[in-house]
Design a protein around this motif. Sequence first.
Motif, mmCIF file in Angstrom:
data_model
loop_
_atom_site.group_PDB
_atom_site.id
_atom_site.type_symbol
_atom_site.label_atom_id
_atom_site.label_comp_id
_atom_site.label_asym_id
_atom_site.label_seq_id
_atom_site.Cartn_x
_atom_site.Cartn_y
_atom_site.Cartn_z
ATOM 1 N N ASP A 196 12.757 0.774 44.813
ATOM 2 C CA ASP A 196 12.414 0.634 46.232
ATOM 3 C C ASP A 196 13.224 -0.435 46.944
ATOM 4 O OD1 ASP A 196 10.590 2.636 46.898
ATOM 5 O OD2 ASP A 196 8.896 1.509 46.094
ATOM 6 N N CYS B 282 15.484 5.680 49.204
ATOM 7 C CA CYS B 282 14.449 4.651 49.322
ATOM 8 C C CYS B 282 14.794 3.651 50.428
ATOM 9 C CB CYS B 282 14.223 3.929 47.997
ATOM 10 S SG CYS B 282 15.503 2.728 47.561
ATOM 11 N N VAL C 239 12.217 7.222 42.054
ATOM 12 C CA VAL C 239 12.158 5.916 42.707
ATOM 13 C C VAL C 239 12.004 4.882 41.607
ATOM 14 C CG1 VAL C 239 10.929 4.449 44.338
ATOM 15 C CG2 VAL C 239 11.141 6.906 44.778
#
Length: 161
Positions: free
Chosen positions: A41, A60, A38
């Motif tokens: 995001d 995400c 990630v």
Amino acid sequence: MVDVTMTVNGVSKSGSVEGRTLLSGFLRDGLGLTGTHVGCDTSQCGACVVHVDGVAVKSCTMFAVEADGATVDTIEGQAAADGTLNTIQQAFQDHHGLQCGFCTPGMVMSAAALLKDNPKPSEAEIRDYLEGNLCRCTGYHNIVKAIMAASGQDTAAIAAE
């Protein structure tokens, strides 16, 4: 909490999640599959790309509950059971298509989706397809070269940038 069940890398996995839990969070925190990175995001970097029912998605931007009942493939499921790298992973290694490695899982998963739909993409098609994946280390040249090699094409003609 909501119960979810999905097939992840060929194995049925279940867990309880809050409705707001992202698929990336469930994979990383709920299942311990930390290869799905990630980076933003916000769906800008592509480090979290996985395949859901055969389609490349940025995990995400998808809730885990949306993947309930789905088949999810992550970077951890790409190598053979004995750890032998698949063709794309091996090409990334052979052609130095990685440096820090942070973007690599998303790049490999995106490359797999591209090659599934277009087994012999041109250099321009590869660059266009990877537009949603950011790499701050490689300059993309060797990533493109690796994908060309994984598709069985000659890489000698790829211009250095």
